[in-house]
Design an enzyme around this catalytic site. Structure first.
Site, PDB file in Angstrom:
ATOM      1  N   SER A 161     -64.761  62.796  61.506  1.00 48.46           N
ATOM      2  CA  SER A 161     -65.044  61.462  61.734  1.00 48.46           C
ATOM      3  C   SER A 161     -64.376  60.479  61.068  1.00 48.46           C
ATOM      4  CB  SER A 161     -66.535  61.002  61.222  1.00 48.46           C
ATOM      5  OG  SER A 161     -66.602  60.891  59.988  1.00 48.46           O
ATOM      6  N   GLY A 162     -64.438  59.420  61.341  1.00 51.14           N
ATOM      7  CA  GLY A 162     -63.532  58.096  60.494  1.00 51.14           C
ATOM      8  C   GLY A 162     -64.153  57.574  59.379  1.00 51.14           C
ATOM      9  N   ASP A 163     -65.294  58.036  58.821  1.00 54.26           N
ATOM     10  CA  ASP A 163     -65.575  57.938  57.625  1.00 54.26           C
ATOM     11  C   ASP A 163     -66.303  58.878  57.013  1.00 54.26           C
ATOM     12  OD1 ASP A 163     -66.706  56.163  55.317  1.00 54.26           O
ATOM     13  OD2 ASP A 163     -66.749  54.532  56.843  1.00 54.26           O
ATOM     14  N   ASP A 164     -67.238  58.722  56.049  1.00 55.92           N
ATOM     15  CA  ASP A 164     -67.835  60.070  55.260  1.00 55.92           C
ATOM     16  C   ASP A 164     -68.541  60.885  56.209  1.00 55.92           C
ATOM     17  OD1 ASP A 164     -66.851  58.611  52.950  1.00 55.92           O
ATOM     18  OD2 ASP A 164     -68.836  57.482  52.587  1.00 55.92           O
TER      19      ASP A 164
END
Ligand SMILES: *[C@@H]1O[C@H](CO)[C@@H](O)[C@H](O)[C@H]1NC(C)=O
Ligand SMILES: *[C@@H]1O[C@H](CO)[C@@H](O)[C@H](O)[C@H]1NC(C)=O
Ligand SMILES: *[C@@H]1O[C@H](CO)[C@@H](O)[C@H](O)[C@H]1NC(C)=O
Ligand SMILES: *[C@@H]1O[C@H](CO)[C@@H](O)[C@H](O)[C@H]1NC(C)=O
Ligand SMILES: *[C@@H]1O[C@H](CO)[C@@H](O)[C@H](O)[C@H]1NC(C)=O
Ligand SMILES: *[C@@H]1O[C@H](CO)[C@@H](O)[C@H](O)[C@H]1NC(C)=O
Ligand SMILES: *[C@@H]1O[C@H](CO)[C@@H](O)[C@H](O)[C@H]1NC(C)=O
Ligand SMILES: *[C@@H]1O[C@H](CO)[C@@H](O)[C@H](O)[C@H]1NC(C)=O
Ligand SMILES: *[C@@H]1O[C@H](CO)[C@@H](O)[C@H](O)[C@H]1NC(C)=O
Ligand SMILES: *[C@@H]1O[C@H](CO)[C@@H](O)[C@H](O)[C@H]1NC(C)=O
Length: 477
Positions: free
Chosen positions: A259-262
């Site tokens: 993903s693009g975050d945590d």
């Protein structure tokens, strides 16, 4: 507790005859339903259901173009009548089922068959809006309010979302573009949000391209999440994988997240709003997580942690090309605590920081946050770590006059590339044992070798046994 139906009575399985024309997307409904005895599927769940219906019973069309928001609403309203009669299962058959936000009900299972795809609508009128969450006080993207989530449930008990690897596709690019252009007046929708609920299972699904966070259980307890395959572009904004938020008794196992975050972020509210709401995230176990997230953490604790985070047990993690491993993010103004955190067994390949704690994380709901609300970060234990191709071993920044304490790090081998200052530590206190490269002076090596503790008792959520449930699917021909 309901016992599983044994499927002796085929009438239990409803009466409709579906003919799906192979090779075309059209679904035609004819006069009866054929069931084949050997098409019986087995699946594990917290509870089995006595009643079953198909989404197509309620007028849904799986062509990827027709809106099925009303069909989902109609189906779930209809099936909610069985909540006190053994519960109900709604089958989403193979096809592409476009829909806006819809609400779940109690004693209910949403079951996605293989090749069933739920598509999130890109028509904003299909997404009702809500006020901001009470523990946040403000929306995350825009201060006003927020869009409802694609699959939403509140004040529920006993809800299962599962399948044979069906897919829920948020079609997030529409929302990401509007977010980047600053064109949104409300916070973007999440893919699945369950609020004020208990006994939740989300398993064996592929989730892709959420408009923002993917799975957001909040103010809830007794949550089992496993076998999720979560995928979003690594540059998509705020596409966190699984965010338990003010939740108690949570088990997350065998998930793969890109993903693009945590990949996972444990949260509990934001500054004064979260302090006032006062609901911690606690008694959480996470195992066998695989993460790819070049600009974020495999597991973040915070940054919204103002209801407190405690008793988190994390084991057997793998990260590839991820910015950091199990990271603590907090700030002056957050208050509360992060404590009794245990991490054991991490295999890390290509990472910027293996250990990263940040006491000055920005982002506040109000600029005038309370400077006296200092977070208490203490009792953070890490052991058994192997890491390759690492830029920095550690960046540990506590808060001046509010150091992060009782940090323990043992049995760690980090192969680093290049950088000189491997351990950069301020305002922290703790111990280390058997750690390479040599830690900073604030984390002295103890003379006798030891392992940082990891609890050997079990959390109540680990003792929940899933039942073996069955359902017989209609034949498609
Ligand atoms: C998930 O799928 C795997 C493999 O098909 C299966 O063994 C497991 O029982 C399933 N679990 C759930 C909760 O559906
Ligand atoms: C919904 O519930 C009613 C019973 O209240 C039932 O008669 C009906 O067949 C159900 N299904 C649909 C598709 O309406
Ligand atoms: C879904 O639930 C929310 C919160 O309870 C409610 O405001 C909304 O009206 C519900 N939507 C439908 C279609 O029932
Ligand atoms: C849901 O539960 C919360 C907390 O118990 C309560 O404040 C709220 O009024 C309930 N909402 C509904 C729609 O019942
Ligand atoms: C589930 O579907 C995804 C994407 O379609 C695929 O990558 C994955 O291998 C599938 N898993 C199983 C167990 O079939
Ligand atoms: C490890 O965690 C426990 C439980 O929170 C805590 O008491 C302890 O201080 C931590 N650190 C060490 C060095 O044991
Ligand atoms: C922080 O937590 C520790 C351990 O629970 C406790 O001993 C200490 O008093 C707390 N400190 C503050 C400032 O609350
Ligand atoms: C040290 O960690 C490695 C994995 O990183 C593990 O295989 C080994 O058993 C650990 N050693 C001890 C003494 O726990
Ligand atoms: C090592 O990390 C760098 C980024 O820091 C990356 O470009 C490179 O591909 C990685 N090498 C390997 C062998 O994974
Ligand atoms: C070390 O951390 C401090 C903040 O605590 C930062 O100002 C400094 O730039 C860091 N040094 C390096 C070399 O990263």
């Amino acid at each position: 507790m309901m016992s599983c139906p044994k499927l002796r009575n085929p009438n239990v399985f409803g009466v409709i005859f579906l003919v799906v024309l192979l090779g075309s997307i059209g679904v035609k409904v004819a006069e009866g339903r054929v069931t084949r005895g050997n098409d019986q599927h087995e699946y594990p769940a917290i509870n089995c259901r006595k009643h079953i219906a198909y989404l197509t019973d309620f007028g849904a069309v799986g062509d990827g173009k027709t809106s099925n928001t009303k069909a989902f609403e109609y189906a779930i309203r209809n099936l909610s009548q069985y909540a006190n009669d053994g519960g109900a299962l709604l089958v989403v058959p193979p096809g592409k089922w476009l829909t806006g936000s819809f609400n779940l009900t109690s004693h209910f299972t949403l079951f996605l068959q293989n090749h069933a795809v739920i598509l999130g609508s890109q028509d904003e009128s299909e997404w009702p809006s809500f006020p901001a969450l009470p523990s946040y006080g403000k929306g995350r993207d825009a201060t006003d309010g927020r869009f409802s989530s694609l699959i939403f449930g509140t004040n529920l008990t006993d809800v299962v979302i599962t399948g044979f690897n069906g897919t829920i596709d948020g079609q997030g690019s529409y929302w990401w573009n509007k977010f980047h252009k600053d064109e949104l007046k409300l916070t973007r929708p999440y893919l699945i949000e369950i609020m004020f609920s208990n006994q939740i299972q989300i398993s064996n699904l592929t989730l892709i391209n959420s408009p923002s966070w993917f799975v957001h259980p909040i103010y809830s307890s007794d949550i089992i999440i496993h076998g999720l395959n979560i995928i979003a572009p690594i540059d998509s904004p705020n596409t966190d994988g699984i965010n338990p938020d003010s939740c108690t008794n949570v088990k997350i196992e065998d998930c793969q997240i890109t993903s693009g975050d945590d990949c996972v972020a444990i949260k509990s509210g934001w500054d004064d709003y979260g302090i006032k709401f006062g609901m911690p995230s606690q008694h959480i176990v996470i195992r066998r997580l695989k993460c790819i997230s070049p600009d974020s953490a495999m597991i973040a604790l915070g940054s919204e942690m103002s209801g407190g985070i405690k008793d988190v047990r994390i084991e057997d993690l793998t990260a590839i090309n991820t910015q950091s491993a199990v990271r603590i993010k907090t700030a002056v103004g957050r208050g509360a605590y992060v404590k009794d955190i245990f991490v054991r067994g991490m295999n890390l390949q290509t990472m910027k920081y293996v250990f990263w704690m940040t006491g000055s994380y920005g982002s506040h709901p109000d600029p005038n946050f309370n400077p006296k609300a200092l977070p208490n970060i203490t009792g953070i234990n890490y052991s058994n770590v192997i890491a390759e191709n690492v830029t920095y071993s550690a960046r540990l920044d506590g808060i001046s006059n509010d150091p992060f304490t009782d940090i323990c790090i043992s049995n760690v081998t980090i192969h680093t590339v290049g950088k000189k200052l491997q351990w950069n530590c301020t305002d922290i206190q703790g111990v280390t044992s058997n750690v390479v490269p040599k830690p900073c002076e604030l984390l002295p090596e103890k003379e006798e070798k030891f392992s940082c503790p990891f609890p050997d008792d079990k959390l109540p959520i680990e003792s929940v046994e899933l039942k073996t449930c069955y359902f017989r699917s209609v034949s498609y021909f």
